[in-house]
Design a protein around this motif. Structure first.
Motif, PDB file in Angstrom:
ATOM      1  N   SER A   1      12.022 -31.910  34.793  1.00 21.68           N
ATOM      2  CA  SER A   1      12.750 -30.995  34.405  1.00 21.68           C
ATOM      3  C   SER A   1      13.674 -30.535  35.343  1.00 21.68           C
ATOM      4  CB  SER A   1      12.001 -29.013  34.281  1.00 21.68           C
ATOM      5  OG  SER A   1      10.723 -29.720  33.408  1.00 21.68           O
TER       6      SER A   1
ATOM      7  N   SER B   1      20.586 -37.409  28.458  1.00 17.19           N
ATOM      8  CA  SER B   1      20.177 -37.616  26.876  1.00 17.19           C
ATOM      9  C   SER B   1      18.173 -37.909  27.003  1.00 17.19           C
ATOM     10  CB  SER B   1      19.933 -38.509  25.931  1.00 17.19           C
ATOM     11  OG  SER B   1      21.668 -38.393  26.154  1.00 17.19           O
TER      12      SER B   1
ATOM     13  N   GLY C   1      15.807 -36.176  28.769  1.00 13.97           N
ATOM     14  CA  GLY C   1      16.022 -34.885  28.176  1.00 13.97           C
ATOM     15  C   GLY C   1      14.349 -35.577  26.575  1.00 13.97           C
ATOM     16  N   PHE C   2      14.980 -36.646  26.356  1.00  9.79           N
ATOM     17  CA  PHE C   2      13.587 -37.067  25.611  1.00  9.79           C
ATOM     18  C   PHE C   2      11.990 -36.787  26.540  1.00  9.79           C
ATOM     19  CE2 PHE C   2      15.557 -37.641  21.616  1.00  9.79           C
ATOM     20  CZ  PHE C   2      16.957 -38.597  22.165  1.00  9.79           C
TER      21      PHE C   2
ATOM     22  N   PHE D   1      11.004 -33.923  26.869  1.00  9.50           N
ATOM     23  CA  PHE D   1      10.485 -33.309  25.105  1.00  9.50           C
ATOM     24  C   PHE D   1       9.534 -34.368  24.514  1.00  9.50           C
ATOM     25  CE2 PHE D   1      10.602 -32.325  20.855  1.00  9.50           C
ATOM     26  CZ  PHE D   1      10.639 -33.250  19.708  1.00  9.50           C
ATOM     27  N   TYR D   2       8.410 -35.850  24.867  1.00  6.55           N
ATOM     28  CA  TYR D   2       7.903 -36.410  24.762  1.00  6.55           C
ATOM     29  C   TYR D   2       6.336 -36.006  25.253  1.00  6.55           C
ATOM     30  CZ  TYR D   2       9.865 -39.622  21.232  1.00  6.55           C
ATOM     31  OH  TYR D   2      11.199 -39.900  20.441  1.00  6.55           O
TER      32      TYR D   2
ATOM     33  N   LYS E   1       6.227 -32.735  27.122  1.00  4.14           N
ATOM     34  CA  LYS E   1       6.065 -31.160  26.770  1.00  4.14           C
ATOM     35  C   LYS E   1       5.176 -32.018  25.157  1.00  4.14           C
ATOM     36  CE  LYS E   1       8.691 -28.023  28.510  1.00  4.14           C
ATOM     37  NZ  LYS E   1       9.122 -28.422  30.003  1.00  4.14           N
ATOM     38  N   LYS E   2       5.507 -32.239  24.294  1.00  6.61           N
ATOM     39  CA  LYS E   2       4.959 -32.875  23.310  1.00  6.61           C
ATOM     40  C   LYS E   2       3.317 -33.249  23.247  1.00  6.61           C
ATOM     41  CE  LYS E   2       6.107 -33.698  18.735  1.00  6.61           C
ATOM     42  NZ  LYS E   2       6.419 -35.232  18.020  1.00  6.61           N
TER      43      LYS E   2
ATOM     44  N   ASN F   1       8.374 -41.911  17.195  1.00  9.10           N
ATOM     45  CA  ASN F   1       8.930 -41.594  18.021  1.00  9.10           C
ATOM     46  C   ASN F   1      10.040 -42.259  18.257  1.00  9.10           C
ATOM     47  OD1 ASN F   1       8.568 -38.200  17.571  1.00  9.10           O
ATOM     48  ND2 ASN F   1       7.323 -38.906  18.463  1.00  9.10           N
TER      49      ASN F   1
END
Lengths: 192, 653, 173
Positions: free
Chosen positions: A105, A177, A180-181, A184-185, A187-188, B5
């Motif tokens: 992050s 990007s 960022g992905f 995102f993954y 965190k998910k 995904n």
């Protein structure tokens, strides 16, 4: 971090290496007298013309309207950028292997911040370049200034000036990007 | 889940790449001109003729080229200020004097603006005048023979640029200085420009019958750079207008120093009044050395006349002779519309095209609406003389021509286009790009009272990719544009020779019927002409040997010559006995240090040869004349200086 | 059925109208009947050119012959001699070889004579140099005829042999 996130993070860091080999930004000038096109590439450490003598020719053309000459040696950003990007590459690679998600992050935020600062700095430089004109210039169109666009195309006198990211610039965007992905993954997965 | 995904990721990335590619690789498409239509309009079928003659200046070539319009074909190069070994111009004894000047024999010059002679404000097809910039001169070309008939030198001048524009009935041809210099020349520091340097505006009188030029008078004017000119027409007949720049009077780095003032001037000269002052004896005789060379019509030998003084008028002694009209900014071209009322100035660094009004100028003079003076020359108020300004005229407007239908066409150099605008309303109605960087433009008759408003030719400065590339030096490009309709249409792109600064066009029929096809041999008064083969001979006069030679298909007479010795100066006087159209003969001899001769039917031309070796040397005809052209040759025997070989000569014995 | 018949009739009419070839446009102009060379009988014998009528020649006019001699010396001598084959044929007996009208047309219209007249073409093939246009008047040409009549007469008086037109004697005109 999850494996996929690590891979994406590493990929993002690796992608930044491209910027050492391809230009970051491209500025093109279209004018009727230049059917072959004339323009500049901004690299991480230099500014060159698209064709061998373009930089010299652009400086020559612009002096009629009083614009300063572009001397890459005297632009400090060009000396600093290679180091900054280098930092991102190394820290990103190391971080993808060893450090936790928080580092990712932090890395992403810093990259976005640096990119934005870069764009703002570019805008300010363009502003000065287009407004700080020599009062003794031969051609003076009252009220006219020649600030090139930040992104996009603009008609300045007889020239259509276009300013767009080049491969290096897109690489940074894609890198952001990917990072960022990755975040995102990751965190998910944790919240799943 | 990660599979889905992953797919989304892949799609997103691909999408991004596509976005990147489309944004980077997106060239603007240029609309194509309908090519069939244009091809029809410019095709001149074999055996038929072009509609117009176009005379283009050669610029740094020093010559004039002739093209046909609409085909754009190059038809001829007329030698004017540069020697032309191709036909012996400047090398034959008869034509060498044409390039004499007070400085000596000058074999090259820079020819800028051709101008057709006019009668009642329309081109009449008699003569074409053109200026020489470097060694200041004006030449007159005969349009029946397409030859340079006369060249007159301009004294007290440097850089003859605003020249040779004609008055409505070719009463005068003007000349004016681009470079101010001390008048008369003297040794002063260059930095004393403002104190010591002046310009001159010269009026050359043209004899209406013979075309002979004489310098009627000169006016000494403030040291600006006088750039271009055009004479008034109709109501403004009697006046001539000259643009000037460098009113800053800079002598160095003019690029910056001559571009500072917001407005420079158009000088309006009342030449009818000047004639009056001349008659009243107001002119001073200034001693100045200059020459006038002209070709004698019957002997076709060029004679040089030397002159030693010229009549000079000073504005201080001649009130009302000249006025300055302020004009933005470093104006270049000045053009008078067919009605004679509007004077359009192309301010090459200005953002508008200013148009002055002649009637307003008259009124301003009457009402004394002056905003000051320069050296006693009144400067009229800008607002009182301007009729209007054309807004958005393109960048760097230069020259304007007219179509006779109420529209004006101005060339814009920096934005590389022609802008069409309406006289009176000053609104731009059309624009068309030119390739690339247009300088002058030409409409046949476009600077006269009755233009032929069908075509405009753009004369460009930069060629780049228009034609097959030919190394670093490229021919200049010209475009032919159709202006018969509302919108301009590009028809043809053709290369031109040298650098056409300007051009003139005239309807073909005006010239075609007057063409000289040959010179009747009976009218040849050349002292060394040989009018029949029986008279051909070789005569020795001390160290000079004169060969009186004739040519006819397909032999020389004499063609074997003996008795010439080393140290002789041999004059080959060759007379072409042919009396038919298009049968010239050539003459070249081995070891000649000049050029060949091309002799037209009925004329006599002389080449000097000083043999430097003993032996037998050939001569031959260089211009294909018949099936037996290869057999048209001869020999000259050169014996040692002390030999006793007698002069003998003959053909066929 | 009716429609079919009608259309067949119309179709055949159309064919008849178009099918029959139009007349061949005549290749020769109608002015005077011409032979396979495209020349009229007059032109065949008396040459193509401005002389289109028979001339009446009276006694030899010595004054005109003198004028003709001067013209011959300046205009013709570069290519013609009287008793020698030079660039062109020897001219002493020209007036006996050809009718005067032919000779005049040759002098006034050499380009066309050499291109279209069978005799002119034969001469071109023999001598290779076409005769060049001299820009002389009809009066000048007539005077040259007078001179050549004189040279022929003098030739007979002094037994001067004729120099033939063609090297190959069989090809006598």
């Amino acid at each position: 971090m999850r494996k996929i996130a690590k891979r994406l993070f590493a990929g993002a860091a690796l992608l930044l290496i491209i910027t050492y080999f391809v230009p970051l930004w491209s500025i093109s000038l279209e004018a009727p007298q230049y059917p072959e096109g004339i323009g500049l590439y901004i690299w991480v450490n230099k500014i060159t013309g698209k064709n061998p003598h373009d930089l010299k020719n652009i400086n020559g053309l612009n002096h009629y309207i009083g614009m300063k000459e572009i001397h890459p040696e005297s632009i400090p950003e060009l000396r600093v950028m290679p180091w900054i990007l280098g930092f991102f590459v190394v820290s990103g690679l190391v971080g993808s292997i060893a450090f936790p998600q928080r580092f990712l992050s932090f890395w992403l935020a810093l990259l976005i911040l640096i990119s934005v600062i870069g764009l703002v700095d570019f805008y300010v430089w363009e502003y000065d370049y287009g407004h700080d004109l020599n009062p003794k210039a031969a051609i003076k169109v009252p009220g006219m200034s020649y600030q090139p666009p930040l992104i996009g195309s603009k008609q300045l006198l007889n020239m259509r000036t276009s300013s767009w990211p080049h491969i290096g610039g897109w690489a940074i965007l894609i890198s952001i990007s990917l990072a960022g992905f990755a975040l995102f993954y990751d965190k998910k997965e944790i919240t799943a | 889940m990660s599979g889905i995904n992953n797919r989304k990721l892949v799609i997103a990335v691909i999408g991004l790449i596509i976005l990147m590619l489309t944004l980077i690789g997106c060239p603007a498409q240029q609309s194509m001109v309908g090519t069939d239509d244009a091809a029809q309009k410019v095709y001149v079928a074999p055996g038929t003729y072009d509609e117009f003659y176009a005379f283009m200046s050669g610029g740094f070539s020093g010559q004039v080229t002739v093209h046909g319009l609409p085909s754009g074909r190059l038809i001829k190069t007329i030698p004017v200020f540069s020697v032309f070994p191709e036909n012996g111009y400047g090398f034959s004894e008869e034509t060498k004097p044409m390039l004499n000047t007070s400085f000596g024999f000058v074999p090259w010059d820079d020819a800028h603006h051709p101008e057709l002679s006019q009668t009642s404000g329309t081109p009449d097809g008699r003569w074409l005048f053109i200026n020489a910039n470097n060694t200041t001169r004006v030449a007159r070309i005969n349009l029946a023979s397409f030859e340079t008939d006369e060249i007159i030198e301009i004294p007290n001048a440097a850089g003859n640029h605003a020249s040779p524009f004609v008055t409505m009935n070719t009463e005068y041809v003007v000349a004016s200085t681009r470079f101010s210099v001390p008048i008369p020349q003297k040794d002063v520091p260059i930095s004393t420009y403002k104190e010591n340097f002046d310009g001159t505006i010269t009026f050359i009188r043209v004899d209406p019958e013979s075309g002979r030029m004489t310098i009627a008078f000169q006016i000494i004017v403030p040291g600006f750079n006088y750039d271009l000119a055009h004479a008034g027409k109709g109501p403004s007949h009697g006046w001539a207008f000259f643009t000037s720049y460098n009113t800053e009077q800079a002598n160095t780095l003019l690029e910056v120093n001559a571009s500072q003032n917001d407005k420079d001037f158009v000088a309006a000269v009342n030449w009818k009044l000047a004639e009056q002052y001349l008659a009243e004896g107001k002119a001073k005789d200034m001693s100045a050395s200059y020459v006038n060379n002209h070709m004698n019509g019957s002997s076709r030998i060029v004679e040089t006349e030397k002159h030693t003084s010229v009549k000079v008028l000073s504005p201080k002694d001649c009130p009302g002779l000249i006025y300055y009209l302020p004009t933005p900014k470093s104006p270049h071209g000045v053009d008078v519309d067919p009605s004679g009322e509007y004077i359009v100035a192309g301010g090459k660094l200005a953002a508008v095209i200013p148009v002055h009004s002649f009637s307003k100028m008259q009124k301003a003079i009457e009402d004394k609406l002056f905003e000051g003076d320069v050296d006693g020359i009144p400067v009229l108020k800008y607002e009182s003389v301007v009729a209007g300004e054309v807004q958005n005229p393109g960048l760097g407007p230069l020259h304007t021509e007219f179509d006779g239908k109420g529209y004006a066409y101005t060339s814009a150099f920096i934005s590389s286009e022609i802008v069409k605008w309406k006289l009176g309303t000053w609104e731009v109605v059309d624009r068309i790009p030119t390739y690339y960087s247009i300088g002058h433009l030409m409409i046949p008759g476009g600077d006269s009272q009755k233009p032929w408003g069908k075509y405009v030719v753009a004369l460009n400065k930069i060629t780049k990719d228009r034609y097959l590339p030919t190394g670093p030096e490229l021919a200049h490009a010209a475009q032919l544009i159709d202006i018969s309709g509302e919108k301009m249409k590009l028809l043809l792109d053709f290369p031109t020779m040298g650098e056409p600064h300007y051009a003139q066009g005239i309807a073909a029929e005006l010239l075609m019927k007057n063409q000289t096809k040959m010179f009747p041999i009976e009218g040849n008064t050349h002292p060394q002409a040989t009018k029949s083969e029986a008279e051909s001979r070789v005569e020795r006069k001390g160290n000079e040997v004169h060969v009186y030679m004739t040519t006819i298909r397909t032999h020389f007479s004499p063609d074997n010559i003996e008795g010439i010795k080393l140290g002789d100066k041999v004059f080959f006087h060759v007379t072409n006995l042919e009396q038919d159209w298009d049968v010239p003969h050539g003459f070249a001899v081995q070891g000649a240090l000049n050029a060949e001769l091309l002799i037209m039917p009925g004329e006599t031309r002389t080449l000097v040869w000083e043999p430097a070796r003993v032996g037998v040397f050939p001569f031959y005809c260089t211009d294909f004349c018949s099936a037996l052209h290869q057999e048209m040759q001869g020999y000259v025997r050169v014996s040692p200086g002390n030999s006793s070989v007698a002069i003998t000569y003959g053909t066929g014995k | 059925m009716k429609a079919l018949c009608l259309s067949l009739i119309l179709f055949s009419l159309l064919l008849a109208g178009c099918g029959g070839g139009g007349d061949e446009t005549s290749k020769q102009p109608d002015t005077g009947k011409t032979n396979e060379y495209g020349l009229t009988d007059f032109e065949m014998t008396y040459g193509i050119g401005p002389v289109k009528k028979r001339l009446f020649l009276g006694q030899i006019n010595k004054a005109l012959a003198k004028k003709g001699e001067n013209i011959f010396a300046t205009k013709c001598a570069p290519c013609h001699k009287l008793d020698e084959r030079y660039i062109g044929p020897a001219q002493r007996y020209a007036t006996e070889r050809r009718p005067p009208e032919y000779l005049m047309n040759m002098m006034l219209n050499p380009d066309e004579m050499v291109k279209r007249h069978p005799e002119g073409k034969k001469l071109l093939a023999e001598y290779l140099s076409p005769m060049t246009y001299q820009n002389i008047t009809e009066e000048d040409a007539r005077n040259v005829i007078e001179y050549l009549r004189l040279t022929a007469q003098e030739g007979h008086e002094n037994n001067i042999p004729e120099v033939p037109l063609y090297k190959n004697q069989i090809q006598k005109p």
